[in-house]
Design an enzyme around this catalytic site. Sequence first.
Site, short mmCIF file in Angstrom:
data_model
loop_
_atom_site.label_atom_id
_atom_site.label_comp_id
_atom_site.label_asym_id
_atom_site.label_seq_id
_atom_site.Cartn_x
_atom_site.Cartn_y
_atom_site.Cartn_z
N LYS A 52 0.53 -0.86 -0.13
CA LYS A 52 0.30 -0.39 -0.04
C LYS A 52 0.85 1.11 0.12
O LYS A 52 0.59 2.28 -0.64
CB LYS A 52 -1.21 0.18 1.56
N GLN A 96 -4.14 -1.80 9.65
CA GLN A 96 -4.31 -2.64 9.10
C GLN A 96 -5.04 -4.51 9.76
O GLN A 96 -4.89 -4.31 11.34
CB GLN A 96 -2.85 -3.49 8.65
N ASP A 119 -10.87 3.13 4.29
CA ASP A 119 -11.19 1.40 4.56
C ASP A 119 -12.40 1.62 4.01
O ASP A 119 -13.01 0.25 3.74
CB ASP A 119 -11.04 0.48 5.24
#
Length: 291
Positions: A52, A96, A119
């Site tokens: 990422k 994460q 997200d």
Amino acid sequence: MIILDGKKTSNDLKDEIAEAVKIRRSQSLKTPHLAAILVGTDGASMTYVNSKVKACEKVGFNSTLIDLPEDTTEEQLLNEIEDLNKDNDIDGFIVQLPLPKHIDEQKVLMAVDPNKDVDGFHPVNVGKMALDMPTFLPATPYGILELLDRYNVETSGKNVVVIGRSHIVGRPMSILLSQKRKVGNATVTVAHSRTKNLKELCLHADIIIAALGMPEFLTGDMVKDGVTIIDVGITRVNDSSKKRGYRLAGDVDFESVSKKADFITPVPGGVGPMTIAMLLKNTLLACEIRD
Ligand code: NAD
């Protein structure tokens, strides 16, 4: 049979995002800035976060990686999140997953400012997504919509079976594909671990999204001719012939299923790279909204 090439499509998307960043710079607008929090040293999570960050560099974003030790307390993590919520230079950030067992994942997701939740996991954004309101769509289902769109795969009126009901893939995917939208209007069945007649359901499906995390679970005898297959699964399977000691396996037995499919995503190089590209797209959107 056409391969839905997630690597190529995600590179196209990244080029488009990089172009948008260049234009922003030429207009003296802010450079998008994505931050990622990683707790612990889980191998797969470290790989995902690093890709990422690398993707941010590729498109000209600023990126910040906050690497916290495994024994970080919930309170310490919540403080980091609060700092990012307040930091005016950060447009969006991700935590994460999975988190170490001693940290309450739900509490953490709730702490993220929904306006920076690129997200799309915060309940506010999940609610907006379900109500078809503009919001950050969760990156994996969003990437699948984009892939289907760019390859002109018809979804309207089609029978779709989504295998898996997780909050980050199966559930949002089923909602999005059933909505009245360009890639949508499908008749969706959500299958899960308690589903009894999965093979029968799959044999009637025009499109199957396999997101259960069981290597090579979906086999050729479970699908009909002309089916479209989206393989979300990524599992590390021991393989001594590989230098790193494992290979990445999807949820689909590519060998047998591809013989019957009209469209199919490979693993790797299918849904995975699309997920990262859509995270960048959400971050650009977050930055544009804050202009
Ligand atoms: P999860 O473990 O949260 O959910 C798995 C789902 O599969 C559950 O809802 C469960 O009910 C269902 N399931 C389990 N066994 C089943 C069976 N025998 N029949 C039918 N349904 C069954 O997983 P997840 O987070 O949704 O991830 C699924 C897979 O996708 C994993 O391999 C994960 O690594 C991968 N993944 C890939 C990406 C990507 O970017 N490509 C993103 C997220 C997850």
